[in-house]
Design an enzyme around this catalytic site. Structure first.
Site, short mmCIF file in Angstrom:
data_model
loop_
_atom_site.label_atom_id
_atom_site.label_comp_id
_atom_site.label_asym_id
_atom_site.label_seq_id
_atom_site.Cartn_x
_atom_site.Cartn_y
_atom_site.Cartn_z
N ASN A 152 0.91 -0.69 -0.20
CA ASN A 152 -0.06 0.01 0.16
C ASN A 152 1.10 1.34 -0.40
O ASN A 152 1.50 1.41 1.06
CB ASN A 152 -1.26 -0.08 0.98
CG ASN A 152 -1.12 1.04 1.38
OD1 ASN A 152 -2.01 2.47 0.21
ND2 ASN A 152 -2.41 1.61 2.89
N LYS A 177 -0.02 4.43 -0.04
CA LYS A 177 -0.65 5.38 0.19
C LYS A 177 -0.83 6.56 -0.38
O LYS A 177 -0.19 6.49 -1.81
CB LYS A 177 -0.15 5.81 1.88
CG LYS A 177 0.00 4.60 2.43
CD LYS A 177 0.00 4.76 4.48
CE LYS A 177 -0.30 3.52 4.89
NZ LYS A 177 -0.03 3.58 6.18
N HIS A 198 -9.84 1.26 4.72
CA HIS A 198 -8.01 1.86 5.35
C HIS A 198 -9.13 2.77 6.81
O HIS A 198 -9.12 3.54 6.64
CB HIS A 198 -6.88 2.33 4.49
CG HIS A 198 -5.62 2.23 4.94
ND1 HIS A 198 -5.21 3.23 6.50
CD2 HIS A 198 -4.60 1.31 4.93
CE1 HIS A 198 -4.60 3.13 6.87
NE2 HIS A 198 -3.77 1.68 6.35
N GLU A 218 -6.91 4.58 7.99
CA GLU A 218 -6.54 6.22 7.90
C GLU A 218 -7.59 7.37 7.33
O GLU A 218 -7.58 8.24 6.59
CB GLU A 218 -5.34 6.49 6.95
CG GLU A 218 -4.51 6.20 7.45
CD GLU A 218 -2.65 5.43 6.93
OE1 GLU A 218 -3.12 5.77 5.32
OE2 GLU A 218 -2.10 4.97 6.98
N GLU A 271 -5.52 -5.02 10.50
CA GLU A 271 -4.28 -4.17 10.41
C GLU A 271 -4.56 -3.15 11.82
O GLU A 271 -5.22 -2.24 12.39
CB GLU A 271 -4.60 -2.69 9.60
CG GLU A 271 -3.99 -3.38 8.11
CD GLU A 271 -3.33 -2.45 6.97
OE1 GLU A 271 -2.04 -2.68 7.08
OE2 GLU A 271 -4.00 -1.37 7.13
N GLY A 311 2.44 2.30 11.52
CA GLY A 311 3.21 3.60 10.62
C GLY A 311 4.12 4.12 11.90
O GLY A 311 4.34 5.17 11.90
N SER A 343 3.33 -2.32 10.21
CA SER A 343 5.04 -2.21 10.63
C SER A 343 5.59 -3.05 10.20
O SER A 343 6.93 -3.61 11.04
CB SER A 343 5.50 -2.09 12.14
OG SER A 343 4.29 -0.25 12.29
P1 13P Z 1 3.29 0.88 7.35
O1 13P Z 1 3.33 -0.52 7.08
O2 13P Z 1 3.90 1.73 6.93
O3 13P Z 1 2.96 0.90 9.46
O4 13P Z 1 1.61 0.96 6.90
C1 13P Z 1 0.53 -0.38 7.08
C2 13P Z 1 -0.39 -0.05 6.18
O5 13P Z 1 -1.44 0.66 6.81
C3 13P Z 1 -0.95 -0.28 5.45
O6 13P Z 1 -1.58 -0.68 5.14
#
Ligand code: 13P
Length: 261
Positions: free
Chosen positions: A12, A14, A98, A100, A170, A176, A216
Site C-alpha cells: 500500500n 498510500k 483503511h 487512515e 491492521e 506507521g 509495520s
Molecule cells: P506501515 O507498514 O507503514 O505500518 O503501514 C501499514 C498499512 O497501513 C498498510 O495498509
C-alpha cells in the site's frame, strides 16, 4: 478440511510516488521479483500512477490495485473515483476501509459496507481493512471490536466468492509506528475473524478467504508472520515504498511458504 490459500504480499503506497517514480519502481520490481514463486504480489499505487504501473506490469505475475473507491458507479461526487472507472483500467484489487480513510476522511462502517458491495459488483477484489486502536486493545476488546467491524462491512452481502475477498487485520496502533503486533496476537484476531466469517457466510467461505496482517511489517519480521498457518500474507505500507525492502519481504514470504506447501 484444509484449504490451500495462496499467500498474498500487497504493498500500500498510500500518498507516495509520482507516475514516473511508480513506473520506475514497477520496472525494478518486475526484474527483482523474478523467480520468487508461490506467492501472489500486488502493489497499490495512488490513482494517477495506476495507468503507468499497469503498463509496466502487463504480462508479469505482479498485480496491482487501487487504495479506495466510491460506492456509486457515477454521479456528482467531486474528487471521487468509481468502481467502473477502476474496472475499465483493468484494476483487480481495491483497498477499502483503511484506518487512515476512517480517521482522516470520516469513513463509516456503512459507507465501507456500500463500497465493499460496489467493488464486488464491478468485479474488483476488495482488501477489506479493519483493526482496533490502542485503547481497545488495552481494554481487552480487540477481537470483539474486529468481529463487529467485519460484520458491519459484510452485512447484507449475498454469498461471496471467497477468491474475491481479502481481509487485512491492521491494528491502528501498529500502522506507521514501528510497533508490530506479535504473530500470536495477529493469529488470535484472525482466528476470531474467520469464525465470524463462518457465521456470516459459511465454513467453506471462511476457510478460503485470505486474511492478511498489516502494521509495520519489515523484511526481518516476515518469516515469523508467514510461519503462522492462519496468516495468509501481509499488507505493507512504509516498507513497500523501497523496492529492495519490498522484494526482501516477498522473498521471505516465498521461502517460508515454499517449505510449507
Ligand atoms: P506501515 O507498514 O507503514 O505500518 O503501514 C501499514 C498499512 O497501513 C498498510 O495498509
Amino acid at each position: 478440511m484444509k484449504y490451500n490459500r495462496i499467500p498474498l504480499v500487497a504493498g500500500n503506497w498510500k500518498m507516495y510516488k509520482t507516475p514516473a517514480e511508480a513506473k520506475q519502481f514497477a520496472r525494478l520490481l518486475r526484474e527483482k521479483a523474478q523467480g520468487l514463486g508461490g506467492v501472489e504480489v500486488i502493489v497499490c499505487p495512488p490513482f494517477p500512477a495506476l495507468p503507468a504501473v499497469a503498463t509496466e506490469l502487463a504480462g508479469s505475475r505482479i498485480g496491482w490495485g487501487a487504495q479506495n473507491m466510491h460506492w456509486a458507479p457515477e454521479g456528482a461526487y467531486t474528487g471521487e473515483v468509481s468502481g467502473p472507472m477502476l474496472q475499465a483500467l483493468g484494476c483487480r484489487y481495491v483497498i477499502l476501509g483503511h484506518s487512515e480513510r476512517r480517521r482522516h476522511f470520516g469513513e463509516t462502517d456503512e459507507q465501507i459496507r456500500q463500497k465493499l458491495e460496489a467493488a464486488l459488483t464491478y468485479g474488483l477484489r476488495p482488501i477489506f481493512c479493519l483493526g482496533e486502536d490502542l485503547s481497545i486493545r488495552e481494554a481487552g476488546g480487540a477481537e470483539a471490536f474486529c468481529r463487529r467491524q467485519l460484520q458491519a462491512g459484510l452485512s447484507g452481502l449475498g454469498t461471496i466468492n471467497p477468491a474475491d475477498l481479502v481481509v487485512a487485520y491492521e491494528p491502528v496502533w501498529a500502522i506507521g509506528t514501528g510497533k508490530t503486533a506479535t504473530p500470536a496476537d495477529a493469529v488470535a484476531v484472525i482466528k476470531a475473524l474467520r469464525e465470524e466469517l463462518a457465521d456470516l457466510q459459511n465454513e467453506a467461505v471462511a476457510g478460503q478467504v485470505r486474511f492478511l496482517y498489516g502494521g509495520s511489517v519489515k523484511p526481518e519480521l516476515i518469516g515469523s508472520f508467514m510461519q503462522e498457518e492462519e496468516i495468509d500474507g501481509v499488507l505493507v505500507g512504509g516498507a513497500s515504498l523501497n523496492v529492495d525492502s519490498f522484494t526482501a519481504i516477498i522473498r521471505g514470504a516465498a521461502e517460508v511458504r515454499g517449505q510449507r506447501d
